[in-house]
Design an enzyme around this catalytic site. Structure first.
Site: not given
Length: 389
Positions: A99-100
């Site tokens: 998850s950036s």
């Protein structure tokens, strides 16, 4: 866990992102409507935002408060290692899904400049949060996301449905786009590439935008924002980035032993000295500038207990290598080079080119993509970055 904690933690992240300029007013309602925690698995590895290290696993079942704090911190979260083969608590070898960092997510969405009615193709579904944000903003019928890993795609779809959103998620090779829904007004990649596929350009309308992390084999990476014009796309880099590589573009790098070919260093290498500190070529933008000029080259570092180290540079064909020995406080450093490419000489020339031009940052560089490949440039497409190899 109290409702107060659940409310305060997300609002704190929102405030920080708004203050930084990453989260703009047109995306704020979507940020609130599509919470990140709905797209994060129970076991995560929080990472430092600068990518320098990875923290131990955080398990929601064991420490829900730590999990929530990590989710609503402005950091990337590794969610998969080693293409799914790793399942332990300790770190795997290669992070392969995440998850950036929220700051990067919303900065790239700002670069994308979506408008009502736009159709968007996303490359790299991951946890599904980015395409869910787009689906909330534009409508699920206008968003297509491609994910190579079937298990990752399955999890993303479940996350999105739980959030009441259902963009089309395709399991496939992101390099090929998705022709059945083309053309697209916007294309966004959430994995880095070393080559922008021509198919992405072909599947984008004239005047449309492609936003993607782009990096060299040598190192360094930044977000490029390309405007499509016919069969070409061109534009500047907007900011530094550090994303996982598109799986089909991961480089296969030969090990150190493949270069000395059974001989002991310095083997058949030629000795010389340099006044360029090996530490000077290690910065992210420095690696980028050098890598643009040295295709087919990469490096590694061998560190020693006394604070010295050796910077090794290699050619991908295994024919050339160079070593530069760093000693703190020294004025010159020993160099050994072997093979048809003088890799340290190339490194010095590439660094000097960058230094003479005022040490340009990422925002002075740009990229043009056409059917002949990609060409990086400085300040203008009329000034292509030369190769020193």
């Amino acid at each position: 866990m109290t409702a107060r904690k659940e409310e305060v933690v997300p609002s704190g992240l929102a405030s920080a992102l708004v203050a930084s300029g990453a989260l703009q007013s047109d995306w704020l309602p979507t940020f609130k409507a599509v919470p990140r925690d709905m797209f994060v698995p129970d076991r995560i590895w929080p990472g430092m935002a600068d990518g320098t290290r990875q923290n131990p696993v955080v398990d929601r079942a064991k420490d829900p408060d730590a999990w929530l704090r990590a989710v609503y911190s402005d950091i990337p979260l590794t969610t998969q290692w080693d293409d799914g083969s790793h399942s332990g608590d300790e770190l795997g070898k290669t992070p392969s899904s995440s998850s950036s960092q929220p700051h990067m997510v919303f900065s790239m969405l700002a670069d994308l400049e979506v408008k009502d009615g736009h159709r968007v193709l996303e490359i790299g579904t991951g946890t599904g949060w980015n395409s869910a944000l787009l689906a909330h903003r534009l409508g699920t019928e206008n968003v297509v996301s491609i994910e190579f890993d079937a298990e990752v795609a399955k999890g993303a779809g479940e996350n999105q449905r739980s959030a009441g959103l259902s963009p089309l998620v395709i399991v496939g090779d992101g390099r090929l786009g998705y022709a059945r829904r083309a053309p697209y007004d916007r294309v966004i990649a959430t994995c880095s590439v070393g080559e922008v596929p021509q198919i992405w350009v072909d599947q984008t309308v004239g005047g449309g935008l492609i936003v993607a992390p782009w990096g060299t084999l040598y190192g360094g990476e930044a977000i490029v924002r390309l405007t499509v014009d016919g069969g070409t796309a061109s534009g500047r880099f907007t900011r530094s980035s550090a994303f996982m590589r598109l799986r089909q573009q991961r480089p296969e790098l030969h090990p150190h032993d493949a270069y000395l070919k059974g001989k002991e260093w310095p083997a058949d290498g030629d000795r010389s000295t340099t006044t360029l500190l090996p530490t000077e070529v290690g910065g992210w933008v420095e690696q980028f500038a050098i890598g643009l000029q040295m295709p087919g080259a990469f490096w590694s570092v061998e560190r020693y207990d006394d604070g010295t180290y050796t910077l090794w540079t290699y050619s991908t064909d295994t024919l050339s290598w160079a070593s530069a020995d760093y000693e703190p406080g020294a004025d010159s450093f020993d160099v050994v080079q072997s093979g048809p490419r003088r890799l340290w000489d190339e490194t010095e020339a590439a660094y000097l080119w960058w230094e003479v031009r005022g040490r340009p940052g990422f925002d002075r560089f740009g990229l043009t993509v056409d059917r002949d490949g990609g060409q990086a440039w400085l300040d203008s497409p009329d000034h292509p970055v030369p190769s020193v190899g």
